[in-house]
Structure formats: C-alpha cells, structure tokens
Scaffold this motif. Structure first.
Motif, PDB file in Angstrom:
ATOM      1  N   GLN A  48     -36.674 -40.807  -3.069  1.00 26.40           N
ATOM      2  CA  GLN A  48     -37.498 -41.799  -3.772  1.00 26.40           C
ATOM      3  C   GLN A  48     -38.983 -41.462  -3.719  1.00 26.40           C
ATOM      4  OE1 GLN A  48     -35.873 -44.205  -5.518  1.00 26.40           O
ATOM      5  NE2 GLN A  48     -34.121 -43.027  -4.791  1.00 26.40           N
ATOM      6  N   GLY A  49     -39.425 -40.937  -2.580  1.00 25.00           N
ATOM      7  CA  GLY A  49     -40.841 -40.638  -2.393  1.00 25.00           C
ATOM      8  C   GLY A  49     -41.214 -40.645  -0.929  1.00 25.00           C
ATOM      9  N   VAL A  50     -42.444 -41.059  -0.652  1.00 23.08           N
ATOM     10  CA  VAL A  50     -42.989 -41.069   0.708  1.00 23.08           C
ATOM     11  C   VAL A  50     -43.300 -42.510   1.103  1.00 23.08           C
ATOM     12  CG1 VAL A  50     -44.885 -40.295   2.167  1.00 23.08           C
ATOM     13  CG2 VAL A  50     -43.986 -38.775   0.411  1.00 23.08           C
ATOM     14  N   PHE A  51     -42.807 -42.895   2.275  1.00 24.83           N
ATOM     15  CA  PHE A  51     -43.070 -44.226   2.817  1.00 24.83           C
ATOM     16  C   PHE A  51     -43.664 -44.069   4.209  1.00 24.83           C
ATOM     17  CE2 PHE A  51     -41.631 -47.752   5.549  1.00 24.83           C
ATOM     18  CZ  PHE A  51     -42.272 -48.804   4.909  1.00 24.83           C
ATOM     19  N   ASP A  52     -44.890 -44.532   4.379  1.00 22.80           N
ATOM     20  CA  ASP A  52     -45.532 -44.559   5.691  1.00 22.80           C
ATOM     21  C   ASP A  52     -45.801 -46.021   6.014  1.00 22.80           C
ATOM     22  OD1 ASP A  52     -47.132 -44.454   7.955  1.00 22.80           O
ATOM     23  OD2 ASP A  52     -48.423 -42.875   7.205  1.00 22.80           O
ATOM     24  N   ARG A  53     -45.076 -46.541   6.985  1.00 20.60           N
ATOM     25  CA  ARG A  53     -45.171 -47.955   7.348  1.00 20.60           C
ATOM     26  C   ARG A  53     -46.590 -48.373   7.700  1.00 20.60           C
ATOM     27  NH1 ARG A  53     -43.674 -49.923  12.284  1.00 20.60           N
ATOM     28  NH2 ARG A  53     -42.608 -47.990  12.756  1.00 20.60           N
ATOM     29  N   THR A  54     -47.372 -47.444   8.265  1.00 16.97           N
ATOM     30  CA  THR A  54     -48.727 -47.813   8.689  1.00 16.97           C
ATOM     31  C   THR A  54     -49.696 -47.954   7.514  1.00 16.97           C
ATOM     32  OG1 THR A  54     -49.370 -45.513   9.083  1.00 16.97           O
ATOM     33  CG2 THR A  54     -48.444 -46.731  10.951  1.00 16.97           C
ATOM     34  N   LEU A  55     -49.377 -47.348   6.371  1.00 19.21           N
ATOM     35  CA  LEU A  55     -50.256 -47.495   5.208  1.00 19.21           C
ATOM     36  C   LEU A  55     -50.174 -48.897   4.617  1.00 19.21           C
ATOM     37  CD1 LEU A  55     -49.871 -44.187   3.161  1.00 19.21           C
ATOM     38  CD2 LEU A  55     -51.887 -45.000   4.372  1.00 19.21           C
ATOM     39  N   GLY A  56     -48.971 -49.409   4.515  1.00 16.42           N
ATOM     40  CA  GLY A  56     -48.801 -50.746   3.969  1.00 16.42           C
ATOM     41  C   GLY A  56     -48.815 -50.810   2.450  1.00 16.42           C
ATOM     42  N   VAL A  57     -48.457 -49.711   1.769  1.00 15.72           N
ATOM     43  CA  VAL A  57     -48.447 -49.720   0.302  1.00 15.72           C
ATOM     44  C   VAL A  57     -47.042 -49.577  -0.267  1.00 15.72           C
ATOM     45  CG1 VAL A  57     -50.795 -48.834   0.108  1.00 15.72           C
ATOM     46  CG2 VAL A  57     -48.888 -47.233   0.092  1.00 15.72           C
ATOM     47  N   GLY A  58     -46.045 -49.443   0.573  1.00 19.05           N
ATOM     48  CA  GLY A  58     -44.681 -49.257   0.100  1.00 19.05           C
ATOM     49  C   GLY A  58     -44.388 -47.791  -0.156  1.00 19.05           C
ATOM     50  N   VAL A  59     -43.320 -47.546  -0.884  1.00 21.36           N
ATOM     51  CA  VAL A  59     -42.899 -46.175  -1.199  1.00 21.36           C
ATOM     52  C   VAL A  59     -43.789 -45.646  -2.325  1.00 21.36           C
ATOM     53  CG1 VAL A  59     -41.035 -44.714  -2.059  1.00 21.36           C
ATOM     54  CG2 VAL A  59     -40.524 -46.595  -0.497  1.00 21.36           C
ATOM     55  N   ILE A  60     -44.367 -44.485  -2.095  1.00 22.44           N
ATOM     56  CA  ILE A  60     -45.139 -43.802  -3.137  1.00 22.44           C
ATOM     57  C   ILE A  60     -44.179 -42.824  -3.796  1.00 22.44           C
ATOM     58  CG2 ILE A  60     -47.133 -42.354  -3.653  1.00 22.44           C
ATOM     59  CD1 ILE A  60     -48.349 -43.380  -0.983  1.00 22.44           C
ATOM     60  N   PRO A  61     -43.824 -43.069  -5.065  1.00 21.06           N
ATOM     61  CA  PRO A  61     -42.826 -42.206  -5.715  1.00 21.06           C
ATOM     62  C   PRO A  61     -43.366 -40.805  -5.979  1.00 21.06           C
ATOM     63  CG  PRO A  61     -43.629 -43.872  -7.246  1.00 21.06           C
ATOM     64  CD  PRO A  61     -44.267 -44.147  -5.922  1.00 21.06           C
ATOM     65  N   TRP A  62     -42.444 -39.847  -6.042  1.00 23.62           N
ATOM     66  CA  TRP A  62     -42.822 -38.452  -6.253  1.00 23.62           C
ATOM     67  C   TRP A  62     -43.596 -38.271  -7.551  1.00 23.62           C
ATOM     68  CZ3 TRP A  62     -43.006 -36.054  -2.054  1.00 23.62           C
ATOM     69  CH2 TRP A  62     -42.047 -36.227  -1.071  1.00 23.62           C
ATOM     70  N   SER A  63     -43.299 -39.079  -8.545  1.00 25.49           N
ATOM     71  CA  SER A  63     -43.986 -38.946  -9.832  1.00 25.49           C
ATOM     72  C   SER A  63     -45.479 -39.241  -9.725  1.00 25.49           C
ATOM     73  CB  SER A  63     -43.347 -39.874 -10.867  1.00 25.49           C
ATOM     74  OG  SER A  63     -43.423 -41.228 -10.432  1.00 25.49           O
ATOM     75  N   GLU A  64     -45.891 -39.938  -8.671  1.00 24.67           N
ATOM     76  CA  GLU A  64     -47.306 -40.263  -8.468  1.00 24.67           C
ATOM     77  C   GLU A  64     -48.038 -39.227  -7.629  1.00 24.67           C
ATOM     78  OE1 GLU A  64     -49.185 -42.827  -9.735  1.00 24.67           O
ATOM     79  OE2 GLU A  64     -47.423 -43.079 -11.009  1.00 24.67           O
ATOM     80  N   ILE A  65     -47.305 -38.392  -6.896  1.00 22.30           N
ATOM     81  CA  ILE A  65     -47.916 -37.417  -5.992  1.00 22.30           C
ATOM     82  C   ILE A  65     -48.076 -36.092  -6.724  1.00 22.30           C
ATOM     83  CG2 ILE A  65     -47.683 -36.182  -3.805  1.00 22.30           C
ATOM     84  CD1 ILE A  65     -45.936 -38.570  -2.848  1.00 22.30           C
ATOM     85  N   THR A  66     -49.321 -35.644  -6.868  1.00 24.13           N
ATOM     86  CA  THR A  66     -49.582 -34.387  -7.576  1.00 24.13           C
ATOM     87  C   THR A  66     -49.821 -33.224  -6.624  1.00 24.13           C
ATOM     88  OG1 THR A  66     -51.946 -34.889  -7.728  1.00 24.13           O
ATOM     89  CG2 THR A  66     -50.545 -35.584  -9.582  1.00 24.13           C
ATOM     90  N   GLN A 108     -42.147 -33.246 -10.554  1.00 21.62           N
ATOM     91  CA  GLN A 108     -43.008 -33.079 -11.721  1.00 21.62           C
ATOM     92  C   GLN A 108     -42.342 -32.165 -12.739  1.00 21.62           C
ATOM     93  OE1 GLN A 108     -46.860 -31.880 -10.311  1.00 21.62           O
ATOM     94  NE2 GLN A 108     -47.228 -33.845  -9.322  1.00 21.62           N
ATOM     95  N   GLY A 109     -41.645 -31.131 -12.266  1.00 26.59           N
ATOM     96  CA  GLY A 109     -40.911 -30.248 -13.159  1.00 26.59           C
ATOM     97  C   GLY A 109     -39.823 -30.994 -13.902  1.00 26.59           C
ATOM     98  N   ILE A 110     -39.124 -31.870 -13.201  1.00 24.72           N
ATOM     99  CA  ILE A 110     -38.063 -32.679 -13.827  1.00 24.72           C
ATOM    100  C   ILE A 110     -38.671 -33.610 -14.866  1.00 24.72           C
ATOM    101  CG2 ILE A 110     -36.393 -34.525 -13.396  1.00 24.72           C
ATOM    102  CD1 ILE A 110     -35.838 -33.110 -10.669  1.00 24.72           C
ATOM    103  N   GLU A 111     -39.776 -34.261 -14.523  1.00 28.08           N
ATOM    104  CA  GLU A 111     -40.448 -35.172 -15.465  1.00 28.08           C
ATOM    105  C   GLU A 111     -40.924 -34.413 -16.702  1.00 28.08           C
ATOM    106  OE1 GLU A 111     -40.748 -38.549 -15.341  1.00 28.08           O
ATOM    107  OE2 GLU A 111     -39.428 -38.404 -13.608  1.00 28.08           O
ATOM    108  N   ASN A 112     -41.473 -33.211 -16.517  1.00 26.02           N
ATOM    109  CA  ASN A 112     -41.947 -32.411 -17.651  1.00 26.02           C
ATOM    110  C   ASN A 112     -40.788 -32.019 -18.561  1.00 26.02           C
ATOM    111  OD1 ASN A 112     -44.571 -32.607 -16.761  1.00 26.02           O
ATOM    112  ND2 ASN A 112     -44.543 -30.622 -15.726  1.00 26.02           N
ATOM    113  N   GLN A 113     -39.626 -31.680 -17.964  1.00 22.19           N
ATOM    114  CA  GLN A 113     -38.449 -31.346 -18.756  1.00 22.19           C
ATOM    115  C   GLN A 113     -37.990 -32.541 -19.580  1.00 22.19           C
ATOM    116  OE1 GLN A 113     -35.521 -29.932 -15.993  1.00 22.19           O
ATOM    117  NE2 GLN A 113     -36.111 -27.793 -16.259  1.00 22.19           N
ATOM    118  N   LYS A 114     -37.989 -33.724 -18.978  1.00 23.82           N
ATOM    119  CA  LYS A 114     -37.561 -34.933 -19.681  1.00 23.82           C
ATOM    120  C   LYS A 114     -38.493 -35.215 -20.856  1.00 23.82           C
ATOM    121  CE  LYS A 114     -35.308 -37.314 -15.842  1.00 23.82           C
ATOM    122  NZ  LYS A 114     -35.392 -38.457 -14.930  1.00 23.82           N
ATOM    123  N   GLN A 115     -39.787 -35.020 -20.645  1.00 22.13           N
ATOM    124  CA  GLN A 115     -40.745 -35.277 -21.719  1.00 22.13           C
ATOM    125  C   GLN A 115     -40.592 -34.245 -22.827  1.00 22.13           C
ATOM    126  OE1 GLN A 115     -44.611 -35.452 -19.907  1.00 22.13           O
ATOM    127  NE2 GLN A 115     -44.244 -37.477 -19.027  1.00 22.13           N
ATOM    128  N   GLY A 116     -40.256 -33.010 -22.498  1.00 26.81           N
ATOM    129  CA  GLY A 116     -40.058 -31.955 -23.483  1.00 26.81           C
ATOM    130  C   GLY A 116     -38.824 -32.192 -24.339  1.00 26.81           C
TER     131      GLY A 116
END
Length: 129
Positions: free
Chosen positions: A29-47, A119-127
């Motif tokens: 799903q992505g990255v979840f750091d309990r100490t940040l307090g923002v929830g799961v950051i999905p891979w599509s948001e991480i560049t 990001q590669g998967i997302e780019n393929q879907k958009q293509g």
C-alpha cells in the motif's frame, strides 16, 4: 519548570516503550510511520527518497509528488517544525529510524525500488488509456 516539562514526558516515553504495534510499516500500500501521524503514504505519492543522519540518528527523507495534503494532516507542532527540517536539508516528511531494528540503507533501497516500481505501473496504465 524542568520537572514539569520532563515529568510530563515520562508517560509518553513509557507509552512508546510499551506499545507493541510496529512503528514503521512498508507494504504494497505504501509507507506508514506511526510517529508521523499522517496515515499510509501511498507509493503513487512518493517520487523518491534519500538518507540523512544527524548525531547518529538516521532519517529517510521522503520526496512527495505534492506534500501539501500530507502536511495538513500533521499536528500544529509538527507543522511548525517542517520549515526547520527543510532548512537543515530534510524534506517535509521524514522517517525517523531511531529505535527501529532495521538497516537504514536496506529500508532506503526498498522505498526507492517500490516507489519506482509503482510509478512505472502508473505510467503504463496512463499509456494504455
């Protein structure tokens, strides 16, 4: 004043020490750091990501497509610290690996590979559209 300040921190320290939930979760799903307090950051948001260390404390700085929605989820205190972090060469959201039983380089490599893969998967879907 010191007794009040540090005394108030003791219950928080004990809670963190006794809390058995994982602090850092990296999954499909992505990255979840309990100490940040923002929830799961999905891979599509991480560049991207890079490693920074300060006084032997390791951090992974997350480069996000648009950090604004994630910053809005931060507590007011953490939001105030963002500009200080950025002045020291950090990004808006950083994973603090102190106290996590993981190799910082391995965690960094995993985050970079997963973000690039997604990001590669997302780019393929958009293509295909």
């Amino acid at each position: 004043m010191s007794i009040l300040f540090f005394g108030a921190g003791i219950p928080l320290f004990l809670w963190q020490l006794l809390d058995a939930r994982p602090r850092l979760v990296i999954d499909d799903q992505g990255v979840f750091d309990r100490t940040l307090g923002v929830g799961v950051i999905p891979w599509s948001e991480i560049t991207g990501a890079y490693v920074r260390s300060v006084n032997s404390a390791d951090f992974i700085c997350l480069e996000l497509r648009d950090p604004t929605p994630w910053l809005q989820r931060l507590s007011p205190i953490k939001r105030a610290m963002v500009s200080a972090n950025e002045a020291m060469g950090f990004t808006a959201l950083n994973l603090n690996l102190s106290g996590v039983a993981a190799d910082v380089q391995q965690v960094h490599e995993l985050i970079v590979k997963m973000a690039a893969s997604r990001q590669g998967i997302e780019n393929q879907k958009q293509g295909e559209r």
